[in-house]
Design an enzyme around this catalytic site. Sequence first.
Site, mmCIF file in Angstrom:
data_model
loop_
_atom_site.group_PDB
_atom_site.id
_atom_site.type_symbol
_atom_site.label_atom_id
_atom_site.label_comp_id
_atom_site.label_asym_id
_atom_site.label_seq_id
_atom_site.Cartn_x
_atom_site.Cartn_y
_atom_site.Cartn_z
ATOM 1 N N SER A 278 -8.625 -1.172 -5.232
ATOM 2 C CA SER A 278 -7.856 -1.780 -4.151
ATOM 3 C C SER A 278 -8.496 -3.108 -3.764
ATOM 4 C CB SER A 278 -7.814 -0.852 -2.939
ATOM 5 O OG SER A 278 -9.094 -0.838 -2.338
ATOM 6 N N LYS A 279 -7.863 -3.764 -2.805
ATOM 7 C CA LYS A 279 -8.324 -5.075 -2.334
ATOM 8 C C LYS A 279 -9.822 -5.112 -2.024
ATOM 9 C CE LYS A 279 -4.590 -7.895 -1.494
ATOM 10 N NZ LYS A 279 -4.292 -7.774 -2.929
#
Length: 477
Positions: free
Chosen positions: A251-252
């Site tokens: 994820s980010k």
Amino acid sequence: MNVRVRFAPSPTGKLHIGNARTAIMNWVFARHENGQFILRIEDSDIDRSSEESEADILKDLHWLGLHWDEGPDIGGPHGPYRQSERLAMYREHAERLLQEGKAFYCYCTPEELEERKQKAIAEGRSANYDGRCRHLTEDERRTFEAKGRRPVIRFHVPEVDLSFSDIVRGEVTFPAGQIGDFIILRADGMPTYNFACVVDDGLMQITHVIRGDDHLSNTPKQIALYQAFGWPTPQFAHIPMILGPDRTRLSKRHGATSVEEFAKRGYLPQALINYLSLLSWSSESGEEILSVQRLIDEFDFSRVSKSPAIFDIVKLNWMNGVYIRQMDVPHLTDLCLPYLEKAGYKLPERPVLEKMIRVVQPSLEKLEDVIAKTEMFFTDAPEPENEQAIAMLNRESTQKVFWSFLRQLETIGQMTVDQFRRIMKVVSEETGVIGKDLWMPVRIALTGKMHGPDLPLVAEILGKEKCRRLIKRWVME
Ligand code: GLU
């Protein structure tokens, strides 16, 4: 069999590299099998979908070089390829299931459902839909309608085990009773994902559904729907997720995750395709640098791993560097130009620019690195990078080297690779300073750095006057 596969992104954001990996695998498999690769836009969630995201996804797929045989922009025999344009088909198929008694109108409100669910849990019963509206009479329906309730359509899930043989995971069984009657058409006429997906995959004659294994739990619902329609079930291949180095879903938090970000930083599409392919698949040869054609030729599901892949940016950087080094200089220069322009560098004539690129090529991992790596050519006075470098400049032997260097500089016309080498040789003879003690101070004066690319080439690019000025800065009068 004519293989037909699809990539079915929801246009709710940028193309994530996990989805790109799914697209690549579908595309490679289709090309390997001489089949068709279809792009379908799953925009039935109107609140979260946007045309902008769709355009971004198409752009990123094009950038990767994945071309589809049927899709929203080019059409095809099984269109339209955007779910928002297929609503009549979903309605028609939901009605068919209603008529056959395989689906029913359900008027339960979310509050009622929640209340009954909590009660069921408290009593140790299944939390699935309890079947309340399965057998409503016409009168009961009319009463609900009169109260202004608008029904959803639910699929009546048969009480049977649902098994399938996944190409990657092998036999998978979901025991009877595990899934409750699920909604297929919402009150506003929009289909749910599982229903739209099956209607589309069925009508589009998809033979293989290759997707991330986060969709594994949807598969029994989809198989139940295929069976209800009497359609052949496609083969499923659920590929393991991509995890970050901490083994949580990528994820980010782990840094760049969209294809666009990677493109902006100067990763090359071939390198990204190569790297993402190897995240869940390996070549029998054990080789890692594989052209797109080799990926297509060698693709084999039996070599797709069952365990999650860890995204390793260091390895991707290495691989991208390999591809950058394979490029010819004029092409690489073209690709680097936007970065140099963005940095605001005052760019020289093309031949000199190409020389600069040639000098830094071996040290680039991403195209954006070209900004830092060529900085030495664009700064007026590079500062020594650390204390050690400053100390080196202040040595007595260095002063002798610089004096001698400046004297030799007067004897040449233009600075060239050969002239620089010659000067360094004479300086060494004159001063008795050799090796690192000779070369490193000159490098620090010219570039600010203790290590870097081939110094004679750097000197030639800087030119005689700039070399003189940069060396002179450090000579004590
Ligand atoms: N729109 C779904 C997604 O993006 C597609 C899943 C599928 O391939 O069936 O996750």
